[in-house]
Design a protein around this motif. Structure first.
Motif, PDB file in Angstrom:
ATOM      1  N   ARG A   1      87.709 -88.662 -74.229  1.00 48.92           N
ATOM      2  CA  ARG A   1      87.647 -87.208 -74.158  1.00 48.92           C
ATOM      3  C   ARG A   1      87.285 -86.722 -72.755  1.00 48.92           C
ATOM      4  O   ARG A   1      87.788 -85.696 -72.299  1.00 48.92           O
ATOM      5  N   VAL A   2      86.426 -87.478 -72.073  1.00 51.93           N
ATOM      6  CA  VAL A   2      86.011 -87.076 -70.727  1.00 51.93           C
ATOM      7  C   VAL A   2      87.049 -87.450 -69.684  1.00 51.93           C
ATOM      8  O   VAL A   2      87.460 -86.618 -68.861  1.00 51.93           O
ATOM      9  N   MET A   3      87.505 -88.693 -69.716  1.00 51.93           N
ATOM     10  CA  MET A   3      88.379 -89.201 -68.656  1.00 51.93           C
ATOM     11  C   MET A   3      89.819 -88.724 -68.800  1.00 51.93           C
ATOM     12  O   MET A   3      90.507 -88.493 -67.798  1.00 51.93           O
ATOM     13  N   GLU A   4      90.298 -88.575 -70.028  1.00 56.12           N
ATOM     14  CA  GLU A   4      91.697 -88.217 -70.247  1.00 56.12           C
ATOM     15  C   GLU A   4      91.901 -86.750 -70.611  1.00 56.12           C
ATOM     16  O   GLU A   4      92.876 -86.134 -70.188  1.00 56.12           O
ATOM     17  N   ASP A   5      90.952 -86.192 -71.373  1.00 55.17           N
ATOM     18  CA  ASP A   5      91.122 -84.820 -71.846  1.00 55.17           C
ATOM     19  C   ASP A   5      90.371 -83.799 -71.007  1.00 55.17           C
ATOM     20  O   ASP A   5      90.567 -82.595 -71.189  1.00 55.17           O
ATOM     21  N   GLY A   6      89.481 -84.277 -70.135  1.00 53.12           N
ATOM     22  CA  GLY A   6      88.780 -83.364 -69.246  1.00 53.12           C
ATOM     23  C   GLY A   6      87.630 -82.610 -69.870  1.00 53.12           C
ATOM     24  O   GLY A   6      87.198 -81.581 -69.336  1.00 53.12           O
ATOM     25  N   VAL A   7      87.095 -83.093 -71.000  1.00 51.76           N
ATOM     26  CA  VAL A   7      85.941 -82.450 -71.605  1.00 51.76           C
ATOM     27  C   VAL A   7      84.720 -82.673 -70.703  1.00 51.76           C
ATOM     28  O   VAL A   7      84.418 -83.817 -70.352  1.00 51.76           O
ATOM     29  N   PRO A   8      84.006 -81.633 -70.301  1.00 47.97           N
ATOM     30  CA  PRO A   8      82.856 -81.809 -69.403  1.00 47.97           C
ATOM     31  C   PRO A   8      81.750 -82.639 -70.065  1.00 47.97           C
ATOM     32  O   PRO A   8      81.487 -82.497 -71.267  1.00 47.97           O
ATOM     33  N   TYR A   9      81.117 -83.481 -69.278  1.00 49.69           N
ATOM     34  CA  TYR A   9      80.009 -84.320 -69.756  1.00 49.69           C
ATOM     35  C   TYR A   9      78.797 -84.044 -68.892  1.00 49.69           C
ATOM     36  O   TYR A   9      78.863 -84.121 -67.670  1.00 49.69           O
ATOM     37  N   MET A  10      77.686 -83.737 -69.537  1.00 51.49           N
ATOM     38  CA  MET A  10      76.432 -83.608 -68.815  1.00 51.49           C
ATOM     39  C   MET A  10      75.410 -84.546 -69.423  1.00 51.49           C
ATOM     40  O   MET A  10      75.287 -84.643 -70.648  1.00 51.49           O
ATOM     41  N   GLY A  11      74.668 -85.237 -68.569  1.00 50.11           N
ATOM     42  CA  GLY A  11      73.592 -86.091 -69.040  1.00 50.11           C
ATOM     43  C   GLY A  11      72.416 -86.000 -68.101  1.00 50.11           C
ATOM     44  O   GLY A  11      72.583 -85.746 -66.904  1.00 50.11           O
ATOM     45  N   SER A  12      71.218 -86.180 -68.640  1.00 48.43           N
ATOM     46  CA  SER A  12      70.042 -86.279 -67.783  1.00 48.43           C
ATOM     47  C   SER A  12      69.241 -87.496 -68.210  1.00 48.43           C
ATOM     48  O   SER A  12      69.173 -87.816 -69.394  1.00 48.43           O
ATOM     49  N   SER A  13      68.675 -88.194 -67.253  1.00 50.40           N
ATOM     50  CA  SER A  13      67.863 -89.379 -67.511  1.00 50.40           C
ATOM     51  C   SER A  13      68.664 -90.404 -68.316  1.00 50.40           C
ATOM     52  O   SER A  13      69.601 -90.996 -67.810  1.00 50.40           O
ATOM     53  N   ALA A  14      68.347 -90.602 -69.599  1.00 45.24           N
ATOM     54  CA  ALA A  14      69.077 -91.580 -70.412  1.00 45.24           C
ATOM     55  C   ALA A  14      70.550 -91.222 -70.516  1.00 45.24           C
ATOM     56  O   ALA A  14      71.422 -92.097 -70.505  1.00 45.24           O
ATOM     57  N   GLY A  15      70.845 -89.925 -70.618  1.00 50.45           N
ATOM     58  CA  GLY A  15      72.236 -89.491 -70.691  1.00 50.45           C
ATOM     59  C   GLY A  15      73.003 -89.772 -69.422  1.00 50.45           C
ATOM     60  O   GLY A  15      74.223 -89.963 -69.440  1.00 50.45           O
ATOM     61  N   THR A  16      72.289 -89.816 -68.297  1.00 52.01           N
ATOM     62  CA  THR A  16      72.897 -90.209 -67.026  1.00 52.01           C
ATOM     63  C   THR A  16      73.120 -91.715 -66.988  1.00 52.01           C
ATOM     64  O   THR A  16      74.171 -92.196 -66.560  1.00 52.01           O
ATOM     65  N   ASN A  17      72.141 -92.481 -67.449  1.00 44.10           N
ATOM     66  CA  ASN A  17      72.280 -93.935 -67.476  1.00 44.10           C
ATOM     67  C   ASN A  17      73.513 -94.387 -68.255  1.00 44.10           C
ATOM     68  O   ASN A  17      74.279 -95.244 -67.794  1.00 44.10           O
ATOM     69  N   VAL A  18      73.708 -93.818 -69.440  1.00 43.57           N
ATOM     70  CA  VAL A  18      74.810 -94.303 -70.284  1.00 43.57           C
ATOM     71  C   VAL A  18      76.173 -93.843 -69.787  1.00 43.57           C
ATOM     72  O   VAL A  18      77.201 -94.322 -70.274  1.00 43.57           O
ATOM     73  N   ALA A  19      76.208 -92.935 -68.814  1.00 43.96           N
ATOM     74  CA  ALA A  19      77.490 -92.510 -68.247  1.00 43.96           C
ATOM     75  C   ALA A  19      78.025 -93.500 -67.228  1.00 43.96           C
ATOM     76  O   ALA A  19      79.192 -93.428 -66.845  1.00 43.96           O
ATOM     77  N   THR A  20      77.208 -94.461 -66.815  1.00 46.09           N
ATOM     78  CA  THR A  20      77.581 -95.387 -65.750  1.00 46.09           C
ATOM     79  C   THR A  20      78.175 -96.673 -66.313  1.00 46.09           C
ATOM     80  O   THR A  20      78.505 -96.752 -67.499  1.00 46.09           O
ATOM     81  N   ILE A  21      78.309 -97.679 -65.442  1.00 43.88           N
ATOM     82  CA  ILE A  21      78.879 -98.959 -65.890  1.00 43.88           C
ATOM     83  C   ILE A  21      78.002 -99.626 -66.948  1.00 43.88           C
ATOM     84  O   ILE A  21      78.478-100.128 -67.950  1.00 43.88           O
ATOM     85  N   SER A  22      76.694 -99.627 -66.699  1.00 43.78           N
ATOM     86  CA  SER A  22      75.782-100.308 -67.612  1.00 43.78           C
ATOM     87  C   SER A  22      74.402 -99.665 -67.521  1.00 43.78           C
ATOM     88  O   SER A  22      74.140 -98.856 -66.633  1.00 43.78           O
ATOM     89  N   ILE A  23      73.527-100.055 -68.461  1.00 44.34           N
ATOM     90  CA  ILE A  23      72.161 -99.549 -68.427  1.00 44.34           C
ATOM     91  C   ILE A  23      71.209-100.557 -67.787  1.00 44.34           C
ATOM     92  O   ILE A  23      69.995-100.463 -67.959  1.00 44.34           O
ATOM     93  N   ASN A  24      71.749-101.494 -67.026  1.00 42.54           N
ATOM     94  CA  ASN A  24      70.929-102.545 -66.421  1.00 42.54           C
ATOM     95  C   ASN A  24      69.856-102.020 -65.478  1.00 42.54           C
ATOM     96  O   ASN A  24      68.866-102.708 -65.218  1.00 42.54           O
ATOM     97  N   THR A  25      70.042-100.818 -64.947  1.00 40.84           N
ATOM     98  CA  THR A  25      69.076-100.310 -63.974  1.00 40.84           C
ATOM     99  C   THR A  25      68.257 -99.139 -64.519  1.00 40.84           C
ATOM    100  O   THR A  25      67.723 -98.337 -63.769  1.00 40.84           O
ATOM    101  N   THR A  26      68.132 -99.051 -65.840  1.00 43.82           N
ATOM    102  CA  THR A  26      67.257 -98.054 -66.436  1.00 43.82           C
ATOM    103  C   THR A  26      65.799 -98.446 -66.238  1.00 43.82           C
ATOM    104  O   THR A  26      65.472 -99.621 -66.048  1.00 43.82           O
TER     105      THR A  26
END
Length: 215
Positions: free
Chosen positions: A85-110
């Motif tokens: 939905r985000v990458m293909e359909d353009g639905v905006p995604y907002m995250g803060s803290s944990a929501g930012t972590n899960v938007a990345t490649i991995s949560i290895n650096t939480t």
């Protein structure tokens, strides 16, 4: 690429309320045409209370534990759907803290403790690098003998094929629009790359290179 992301370091900044410090950026990000927002409360145990907090803020965003959030996303089979939905359909995604972590490649650096165990540390993958929200600089006057954030990230980069880590200090956020990334907020960010010295970036810096070369 249609992705539009707003990745915030922290939900609450000292001296202000929930998401107050980035409220203007949030308003600009969603604009006047967005009438409905899907809030994913999986990062906290009391989902009803967490949703009420977010709902009250939107009337006038997520945070919590990264491991709990990612596990719930997999339990509910929505990781691939969110990415589509985000990458293909353009639905905006907002995250803060944990929501930012899960938007990345991995949560290895939480910074969070693994209070539950997701099936994998691989996250949604909306950007090709990792983020360390709430990044803290070493305090030369502290008597704390534990590892600093910088040391922990260095340990992460001792493993092979690890991507860049963007240390977002509290008060900073990253705006991604397609293949353009811009650092916003009131504090600098610090970029860690395996085998290279770390680099500081001021608010307003163009970090688009991270979207194509994250190693």
């Amino acid at each position: 690429m249609k992705r539009r992301l707003l990745l915030v370091s922290n939900s609450t900044l000292h001296g202000s309320g929930y998401l107050d410090h980035c409220q203007q950026h949030i308003s600009s990000f969603f604009g006047k045409n967005v009438k409905r927002v899907l809030f994913v409360p999986y990062a906290l145990h009391d989902r009803d209370a967490y949703t009420k907090t977010a709902r009250n803020k939107f009337k006038t965003l997520g945070g919590g534990n990264t491991f709990r959030l990612l596990k719930s996303l997999y339990d509910n089979n929505v990781v691939a759907e969110i990415r589509k939905r985000v990458m293909e359909d353009g639905v905006p995604y907002m995250g803060s803290s944990a929501g930012t972590n899960v938007a990345t490649i991995s949560i290895n650096t939480t910074n969070d403790m693994p209070i539950v165990f997701p099936p994998t540390f691989s996250a949604i993958g909306l950007v090709p690098f990792n983020i360390n929200p709430h990044y803290l600089d070493p305090d030369p006057n502290s008597r704390h003998m534990g590892e600093t954030r910088e040391q922990r990230i260095t340990q992460y980069h001792e493993e092979p094929d690890t991507p860049c880590v963007l240390g977002l200090r509290e008060g900073s956020l990253l705006l991604v629009e397609g293949n353009k990334a811009t650092l916003l907020g009131s504090t600098k960010a610090r970029l860690f790359t395996s085998g290279k010295p770390s680099v500081e970036y001021d608010p307003g810096s163009d970090l688009s290179f991270l979207l194509s070369d994250a190693r």
